[in-house]
Design a protein around this motif. Structure first.
Motif, PDB file in Angstrom:
ATOM      1  N   HIS A  65      -4.402   5.727  -3.681  1.00 37.69           N
ATOM      2  CA  HIS A  65      -4.855   5.628  -2.293  1.00 37.69           C
ATOM      3  C   HIS A  65      -6.141   4.791  -2.254  1.00 37.69           C
ATOM      4  O   HIS A  65      -6.684   4.426  -3.284  1.00 37.69           O
ATOM      5  CB  HIS A  65      -5.117   7.018  -1.721  1.00 37.69           C
ATOM      6  N   TYR A  66      -6.610   4.538  -1.042  1.00 37.46           N
ATOM      7  CA  TYR A  66      -7.916   3.877  -0.921  1.00 37.46           C
ATOM      8  C   TYR A  66      -8.604   4.317   0.344  1.00 37.46           C
ATOM      9  O   TYR A  66      -7.970   4.764   1.306  1.00 37.46           O
ATOM     10  CB  TYR A  66      -7.776   2.350  -0.960  1.00 37.46           C
ATOM     11  N   GLU A  67      -9.917   4.211   0.324  1.00 32.53           N
ATOM     12  CA  GLU A  67     -10.714   4.499   1.512  1.00 32.53           C
ATOM     13  C   GLU A  67     -11.726   3.382   1.709  1.00 32.53           C
ATOM     14  O   GLU A  67     -12.169   2.757   0.746  1.00 32.53           O
ATOM     15  CB  GLU A  67     -11.421   5.844   1.393  1.00 32.53           C
ATOM     16  N   VAL A  68     -12.065   3.145   2.967  1.00 33.30           N
ATOM     17  CA  VAL A  68     -13.019   2.095   3.313  1.00 33.30           C
ATOM     18  C   VAL A  68     -14.208   2.740   4.016  1.00 33.30           C
ATOM     19  O   VAL A  68     -14.041   3.454   5.001  1.00 33.30           O
ATOM     20  CB  VAL A  68     -12.381   1.024   4.228  1.00 33.30           C
ATOM     21  N   ARG A  69     -15.380   2.473   3.500  1.00 33.41           N
ATOM     22  CA  ARG A  69     -16.608   2.993   4.097  1.00 33.41           C
ATOM     23  C   ARG A  69     -17.436   1.833   4.662  1.00 33.41           C
ATOM     24  O   ARG A  69     -17.339   0.713   4.205  1.00 33.41           O
ATOM     25  CB  ARG A  69     -17.444   3.719   3.042  1.00 33.41           C
ATOM     26  N   GLY A  70     -18.263   2.164   5.629  1.00 33.18           N
ATOM     27  CA  GLY A  70     -19.236   1.201   6.121  1.00 33.18           C
ATOM     28  C   GLY A  70     -18.699   0.138   7.050  1.00 33.18           C
ATOM     29  O   GLY A  70     -19.316  -0.924   7.198  1.00 33.18           O
ATOM     30  N   LEU A  71     -17.558   0.397   7.708  1.00 29.88           N
ATOM     31  CA  LEU A  71     -17.042  -0.602   8.644  1.00 29.88           C
ATOM     32  C   LEU A  71     -18.006  -0.869   9.795  1.00 29.88           C
ATOM     33  O   LEU A  71     -17.939  -1.918  10.434  1.00 29.88           O
ATOM     34  CB  LEU A  71     -15.683  -0.150   9.199  1.00 29.88           C
ATOM     35  N   ALA A 106       0.834  -1.205   0.000  1.00 30.51           N
ATOM     36  CA  ALA A 106       0.000   0.000   0.000  1.00 30.51           C
ATOM     37  C   ALA A 106       0.870   1.257   0.000  1.00 30.51           C
ATOM     38  O   ALA A 106       0.536   2.262  -0.660  1.00 30.51           O
ATOM     39  CB  ALA A 106      -0.937  -0.017   1.204  1.00 30.51           C
ATOM     40  N   TRP A 107       1.985   1.215   0.720  1.00 33.83           N
ATOM     41  CA  TRP A 107       2.914   2.353   0.735  1.00 33.83           C
ATOM     42  C   TRP A 107       3.521   2.562  -0.650  1.00 33.83           C
ATOM     43  O   TRP A 107       3.642   3.703  -1.124  1.00 33.83           O
ATOM     44  CB  TRP A 107       4.012   2.109   1.770  1.00 33.83           C
ATOM     45  N   LEU A 108       3.908   1.485  -1.324  1.00 33.39           N
ATOM     46  CA  LEU A 108       4.452   1.603  -2.681  1.00 33.39           C
ATOM     47  C   LEU A 108       3.413   2.189  -3.638  1.00 33.39           C
ATOM     48  O   LEU A 108       3.744   3.006  -4.511  1.00 33.39           O
ATOM     49  CB  LEU A 108       4.909   0.234  -3.180  1.00 33.39           C
ATOM     50  N   GLU A 109       2.165   1.773  -3.494  1.00 35.45           N
ATOM     51  CA  GLU A 109       1.103   2.308  -4.346  1.00 35.45           C
ATOM     52  C   GLU A 109       0.969   3.818  -4.156  1.00 35.45           C
ATOM     53  O   GLU A 109       0.871   4.578  -5.135  1.00 35.45           O
ATOM     54  CB  GLU A 109      -0.219   1.613  -4.030  1.00 35.45           C
ATOM     55  N   ARG A 110       0.951   4.257  -2.901  1.00 30.36           N
ATOM     56  CA  ARG A 110       0.807   5.693  -2.633  1.00 30.36           C
ATOM     57  C   ARG A 110       2.016   6.477  -3.127  1.00 30.36           C
ATOM     58  O   ARG A 110       1.881   7.553  -3.720  1.00 30.36           O
ATOM     59  CB  ARG A 110       0.631   5.931  -1.130  1.00 30.36           C
ATOM     60  N   THR A 111       3.211   5.928  -2.883  1.00 33.73           N
ATOM     61  CA  THR A 111       4.437   6.667  -3.160  1.00 33.73           C
ATOM     62  C   THR A 111       4.755   6.741  -4.647  1.00 33.73           C
ATOM     63  O   THR A 111       5.143   7.799  -5.160  1.00 33.73           O
ATOM     64  CB  THR A 111       5.621   6.014  -2.414  1.00 33.73           C
ATOM     65  N   ALA A 133     -18.249 -10.173  -1.997  1.00 29.53           N
ATOM     66  CA  ALA A 133     -17.462  -9.057  -2.519  1.00 29.53           C
ATOM     67  C   ALA A 133     -17.441  -9.023  -4.039  1.00 29.53           C
ATOM     68  O   ALA A 133     -17.322 -10.056  -4.697  1.00 29.53           O
ATOM     69  CB  ALA A 133     -16.023  -9.145  -1.987  1.00 29.53           C
ATOM     70  N   LYS A 134     -17.522  -7.832  -4.591  1.00 31.93           N
ATOM     71  CA  LYS A 134     -17.228  -7.648  -6.006  1.00 31.93           C
ATOM     72  C   LYS A 134     -15.743  -7.919  -6.227  1.00 31.93           C
ATOM     73  O   LYS A 134     -14.918  -7.708  -5.341  1.00 31.93           O
ATOM     74  CB  LYS A 134     -17.564  -6.223  -6.449  1.00 31.93           C
ATOM     75  N   HIS A 135     -15.417  -8.389  -7.425  1.00 29.93           N
ATOM     76  CA  HIS A 135     -14.031  -8.746  -7.732  1.00 29.93           C
ATOM     77  C   HIS A 135     -13.688  -8.155  -9.095  1.00 29.93           C
ATOM     78  O   HIS A 135     -14.144  -8.652 -10.126  1.00 29.93           O
ATOM     79  CB  HIS A 135     -13.891 -10.269  -7.746  1.00 29.93           C
ATOM     80  N   GLN A 136     -12.893  -7.081  -9.080  1.00 30.86           N
ATOM     81  CA  GLN A 136     -12.543  -6.404 -10.318  1.00 30.86           C
ATOM     82  C   GLN A 136     -11.059  -6.486 -10.655  1.00 30.86           C
ATOM     83  O   GLN A 136     -10.673  -6.253 -11.793  1.00 30.86           O
ATOM     84  CB  GLN A 136     -12.976  -4.928 -10.250  1.00 30.86           C
ATOM     85  N   SER A 137     -10.226  -6.794  -9.657  1.00 32.62           N
ATOM     86  CA  SER A 137      -8.784  -6.832  -9.908  1.00 32.62           C
ATOM     87  C   SER A 137      -8.091  -7.618  -8.807  1.00 32.62           C
ATOM     88  O   SER A 137      -8.708  -8.015  -7.817  1.00 32.62           O
ATOM     89  CB  SER A 137      -8.215  -5.409  -9.966  1.00 32.62           C
ATOM     90  N   MET A 138      -6.786  -7.797  -8.976  1.00 30.42           N
ATOM     91  CA  MET A 138      -5.984  -8.431  -7.938  1.00 30.42           C
ATOM     92  C   MET A 138      -5.850  -7.525  -6.719  1.00 30.42           C
ATOM     93  O   MET A 138      -5.578  -7.989  -5.610  1.00 30.42           O
ATOM     94  CB  MET A 138      -4.587  -8.760  -8.497  1.00 30.42           C
ATOM     95  N   TRP A 139      -6.067  -6.241  -6.916  1.00 32.62           N
ATOM     96  CA  TRP A 139      -5.810  -5.256  -5.863  1.00 32.62           C
ATOM     97  C   TRP A 139      -6.573  -5.573  -4.584  1.00 32.62           C
ATOM     98  O   TRP A 139      -5.999  -5.545  -3.487  1.00 32.62           O
ATOM     99  CB  TRP A 139      -6.180  -3.855  -6.370  1.00 32.62           C
TER     100      TRP A 139
END
Length: 265
Positions: A57-63, A47-52, A76-82
């Motif tokens: 970035h990513y955000e999580v809603r509805g926890l 996740a740090w490599l992705e941001r840098t 879960a929906k599945h759109q990528s390896m991410w």
């Protein structure tokens, strides 16, 4: 610049992953839960490599919709390896239902087996449902959440595929709530491309579908909610609408769950 950043990220990503796979082999000889903690550390480095490097970035809603204790199903929906790389950061020690062939991969498959995911032999079709339920019952005995991709494979945003019976069977057999998990990761991390786009991926947990409903009702409710929410997230990020068959109006459920707040990274 986008192409250069993507190439740099992919190079660093695969080299770092290879080094970790080899350098962390000692994890195969420690308690499983301790290995999960180290795995989460590795996921945080990604996740740090992705941001840098990419600016992703990513955000999580509805926890607050996640049950506070015990097992539950995540549809879960599945759109990528991410998203498969973020589940261990968002959920507490999840068991992911994955195709059995992934366990045959050198080293990576050893980690998947050690972490006690739930493999499924998709070539057996209906015969694969019995070991699916058996594996899921073992996970429930551990009190872990179970993640299943109801459409069975990665699909690009805007693409529709009918939901498979597996999650309905688990819902009926295990007596657990289903928490739908919508996302729009495919807009930033495509299935069949090495280009990675900057921006913010959104994951959104929806109110749970309570246990005890007829299986067909629960499946219809899951599909309606999950498709609508994922389409909403896609459109908000400039993605396409989902082309799917017209369905009759479904029963909408009102549920409540203990609060757990929200998180972002």
């Amino acid at each position: 610049m986008l192409v250069l950043r993507s190439l740099l990220f992919n190079l660093v990503f695969y080299v770092w992953t290879m080094l970790c796979c080899v350098g962390l082999l000692w994890m195969l000889f420690i308690p499983r839960r301790r290995m999960i903690d180290v795995l989460a550390w590795y996921m945080r480095t990604l996740a740090w490599l992705e941001r840098t490097i990419i600016g992703l970035h990513y955000e999580v809603r509805g926890l607050e919709h996640l049950p506070a204790h015990g097992s539950f199903l995540v549809g879960a929906k599945h759109q990528s390896m991410w998203e498969t790389m973020k589940l261990h950061l968002i959920l507490d020690d999840p068991a992911i239902i994955l195709k059995r062939e992934l366990l045959w991969l050198p080293i990576w498959g050893w980690y998947a087996a050690k972490s006690q995911q739930i493999p499924v032999d998709r070539s057996r079709r209906g015969a694969a449902l019995t070991p699916l339920v058996t594996g899921a019952r073992a996970v429930v005995a551990q009190g872990r959440p179970i993640v299943i991709f109801p459409q069975g494979t990665r699909l690009a945003p805007g693409t529709y595929r009918p939901y498979k019976v597996g999650i309905g069977l688990l819902y009926q057999d295990l007596g657990l709530p289903i928490v739908p998990m919508a996302l729009n990761s495919g807009l930033f991390w495509g299935r069949r491309t090495l280009i990675r786009h900057p921006g913010t991926i959104t994951i959104e947990f929806l109110p749970p579908i309570p246990p005890g409903l007829p299986r067909d009702v629960a499946m219809a409710e899951l599909e309606e909610r999950l498709e609508a929410a994922s389409e909403r997230l896609s459109l908000a990020a400039g993605g396409p609408p989902t082309e799917r068959p017209t369905t009759p109006r479904r029963i909408r459920l009102r549920t409540a769950a203990p609060a757990r707040g929200q998180a972002s990274a």
